[in-house]
Design an enzyme around this catalytic site. Structure first.
Site, PDB file in Angstrom:
ATOM      1  N   HIS A   1     -11.873   4.193  -0.767  1.00  0.00           N
ATOM      2  CA  HIS A   1     -11.869   3.313   0.414  1.00  0.00           C
ATOM      3  C   HIS A   1     -12.562   1.971   0.113  1.00  0.00           C
ATOM      4  O   HIS A   1     -13.036   1.292   1.028  1.00  0.00           O
ATOM      5  CB  HIS A   1     -12.556   3.967   1.627  1.00  0.00           C
ATOM      6  CG  HIS A   1     -11.729   5.050   2.273  1.00  0.00           C
ATOM      7  ND1 HIS A   1     -12.286   6.218   2.770  1.00  0.00           N
ATOM      8  CD2 HIS A   1     -10.409   5.143   2.500  1.00  0.00           C
ATOM      9  CE1 HIS A   1     -11.326   6.983   3.277  1.00  0.00           C
ATOM     10  NE2 HIS A   1     -10.178   6.351   3.116  1.00  0.00           N
TER      11      HIS A   1
ATOM     12  N   ASN B   1       0.881  -1.166   0.000  1.00  0.00           N
ATOM     13  CA  ASN B   1       0.000   0.000   0.000  1.00  0.00           C
ATOM     14  C   ASN B   1       0.920   1.217   0.000  1.00  0.00           C
ATOM     15  O   ASN B   1       1.413   1.632   1.039  1.00  0.00           O
ATOM     16  CB  ASN B   1      -0.876  -0.070   1.262  1.00  0.00           C
ATOM     17  CG  ASN B   1      -1.846   1.070   1.375  1.00  0.00           C
ATOM     18  OD1 ASN B   1      -1.790   2.026   0.594  1.00  0.00           O
ATOM     19  ND2 ASN B   1      -2.731   0.981   2.346  1.00  0.00           N
TER      20      ASN B   1
ATOM     21  N   GLU C   1      -7.246  -3.625   4.966  1.00  0.00           N
ATOM     22  CA  GLU C   1      -7.156  -3.469   3.512  1.00  0.00           C
ATOM     23  C   GLU C   1      -6.092  -4.395   2.924  1.00  0.00           C
ATOM     24  O   GLU C   1      -6.264  -4.935   1.831  1.00  0.00           O
ATOM     25  CB  GLU C   1      -6.841  -1.999   3.172  1.00  0.00           C
ATOM     26  CG  GLU C   1      -8.028  -1.089   3.432  1.00  0.00           C
ATOM     27  CD  GLU C   1      -7.648   0.356   3.675  1.00  0.00           C
ATOM     28  OE1 GLU C   1      -6.851   0.629   4.592  1.00  0.00           O
ATOM     29  OE2 GLU C   1      -8.162   1.229   2.951  1.00  0.00           O
TER      30      GLU C   1
ATOM     31  N   ARG D   1      -2.344  -1.864  -3.629  1.00  0.00           N
ATOM     32  CA  ARG D   1      -3.492  -0.956  -3.563  1.00  0.00           C
ATOM     33  C   ARG D   1      -3.276   0.131  -4.611  1.00  0.00           C
ATOM     34  O   ARG D   1      -2.232   0.795  -4.616  1.00  0.00           O
ATOM     35  CB  ARG D   1      -3.570  -0.330  -2.181  1.00  0.00           C
ATOM     36  CG  ARG D   1      -4.711   0.641  -2.041  1.00  0.00           C
ATOM     37  CD  ARG D   1      -4.707   1.240  -0.663  1.00  0.00           C
ATOM     38  NE  ARG D   1      -5.844   2.130  -0.484  1.00  0.00           N
ATOM     39  CZ  ARG D   1      -6.054   2.814   0.630  1.00  0.00           C
ATOM     40  NH1 ARG D   1      -5.206   2.697   1.637  1.00  0.00           N
ATOM     41  NH2 ARG D   1      -7.083   3.596   0.742  1.00  0.00           N
TER      42      ARG D   1
ATOM     43  N   ARG E   1      -8.010  17.174   5.361  1.00  0.00           N
ATOM     44  CA  ARG E   1      -8.779  17.533   4.158  1.00  0.00           C
ATOM     45  C   ARG E   1     -10.122  18.145   4.553  1.00  0.00           C
ATOM     46  O   ARG E   1     -10.726  17.736   5.534  1.00  0.00           O
ATOM     47  CB  ARG E   1      -9.033  16.298   3.289  1.00  0.00           C
ATOM     48  CG  ARG E   1      -7.796  15.770   2.619  1.00  0.00           C
ATOM     49  CD  ARG E   1      -8.079  14.462   1.889  1.00  0.00           C
ATOM     50  NE  ARG E   1      -7.219  13.406   2.385  1.00  0.00           N
ATOM     51  CZ  ARG E   1      -7.401  12.115   2.135  1.00  0.00           C
ATOM     52  NH1 ARG E   1      -8.411  11.710   1.395  1.00  0.00           N
ATOM     53  NH2 ARG E   1      -6.570  11.230   2.622  1.00  0.00           N
TER      54      ARG E   1
END
Ligand code: ADP
Length: 390
Positions: free
Chosen positions: A178, A10, A376, A90, A238
């Site tokens: 996501h 990732n 993940e 990923r 963000r």
């Protein structure tokens, strides 16, 4: 016979997280991270029980390919009789083309490269290790797993902006992100609560990046992130959703450049911007500064507000799942969110919430409330194994 181990990578702008899984059952064998790949890389690896397996610093300026080589060398030393069967990655953007993970070929790599304008801050970093490994280990199969793929089946209404059609057709539409996390949660929920998994559920991935996903029978029907990972919820740094007129104002009235606005919205807003203290919820919860509390309040308010919108999309709500760093660990944030979801029938079991795993709603709660840790890397490994086996 040696079995195929799977390495999941990732890769971000300054770090590469990895996890190594062994054998048929994809047992975790090691995990870790290379931090500071943009400066002086620091390689850390741990066994599943947390004991340190490696802690190595590279001189500043060490080439990325050399750092990756060291990672593959570490993997080779920790295969325990298995062989490395494939590397899964990923990749943030699969565009409209990739609706599922794909084995990487030159043509696939070109197609992924072409999607870079849709995710200029992430896609190049995701592709860098794929390219480096393809050059140094061309025989090693690689699989790209997309953050967008889980949302691929969203209805047109959920993917559309109210923009002229030519722009929509050029790819300016909502994609959602996501996805690997949500897919993992959807599968986990099927094991933990099959009846709920067949119903209407909102999953809340609350980490440094944060979003919600509305799932009907385990499939994404809408999500708060859109064209980019900037939309929707307020996040660590963000802004989340913003009146596009505010962006125009910053440019036309304040003379900000596109790069300055980008830096503002991605790196200086969210929990950090509102609190003026930190993007880390731990720090904010421990702070006595009223701006810290205001930042958390706004974070919770935005989650509740978007939950209302997604509940409307789903036509009602049966369950709400918390996951990722904040969702899994910040009991106070979960409590504040659940209090605001009382109108949907949420009743929090405060003792279960303090323990922080599994079902956290009371038996009479109309809305089932869950905490489910996401993984993940495990999702990437599972996809990679499936592709390797054809
Ligand atoms: P990423 O999106 O980078 O994968 P994570 O899912 O690991 O991030 O989430 C990181 C965030 O989770 C941290 O910035 C912090 O705000 C929050 N967090 C992690 N641990 C805790 C904790 N024990 N209590 C409260 N918040 C936590």
């Amino acid at each position: 016979m040696a079995r195929d181990a799977i390495l999941a990578l990732n890769a971000g702008s300054s770090s590469v997280k990895f996890a190594l899984f062994g054998g048929d059952g994809l047992e975790p064998a090691a995990h870790g991270e290379v931090e500071g790949i943009d400066a002086a890389a620091h390689f850390l690896a741990r066994a599943p029980d947390g004991t340190s397996l490696a802690d190595r610093r590279f001189p500043a300026g060490t080439r990325f390919a050399a750092v990756l080589d060291a990672l593959l060398g570490f993997v080779a030393d920790h295969l325990g009789g298995d062989r490395l069967g494939a590397v899964g990655h990923r990749v943030v953007h699969g565009g409209t083309i990739f609706d599922r993970p794909v084995r990487v070929t030159d043509a696939v790599l070109d197609a992924l490269d072409a999607l870079t304008p849709l995710a200029p801050l992430h896609q190049p970093h995701n592709l860098a290790p794929i390219r480096a490994i393809a050059a140094s280990r061309p025989e090693l199969p690689q699989v790209a797993c997309f953050d967008t793929a889980f949302h691929h089946g969203m209805p047109v209404l959920a993917t559309s902006f109210a923009l002229p059609r030519d722009l929509t057709e050029a790819g300016i539409r909502r994609y959602g992100f996501h996805g690997l996390s949500y897919e993992f949660i959807a599968r986990r929920l099927r094991d933990l609560a099959p009846k709920l998994a067949a119903g209407r559920v909102i999953a809340a991935h609350l980490g440094n990046g944060a979003s919600l996903c509305a799932m009907a029978a385990g499939r994404s029907v809408d999500t708060t992130m859109g064209f980019t990972a900037l939309d929707g919820l307020m996040m660590g740094t963000r802004s989340g959703s913003l009146d596009p007129g505010a962006v125009l104002h910053l440019i036309t009235q304040r003379g900000m450049t596109a790069a300055a606005v980008e830096d503002l919205l991605y790196h200086r807003s969210g929990l950090l911007g509102v609190s003026g203290i930190s993007n880390d919820v731990r720090t904010l919860l421990a702070s006595a500064d009223p701006h810290a509390a205001e930042a958390i309040d706004l974070f919770v308010f935005r989650i509740a507000r978007e939950t209302g919108a997604l509940a409307a999309v789903l036509g009602g709500l049966d369950g709400f799942v918390f996951t990722a760093g904040i969702g899994e660990h910040a009991a106070a944030v979960r409590e504040a969110v659940c209090d605001r979801l009382g109108w949907l029938g949420a009743r929090l079991d405060r003792a279960a919430n303090a323990r922080g795993a599994g079902l956290i709603s009371t038996p009479d709660s109309r809305l089932a409330l869950w905490v489910i840790p996401t993984d993940e890397e495990a999702m990437i490994a599972r996809h990679t194994q499936e592709i390797l086996r054809g």
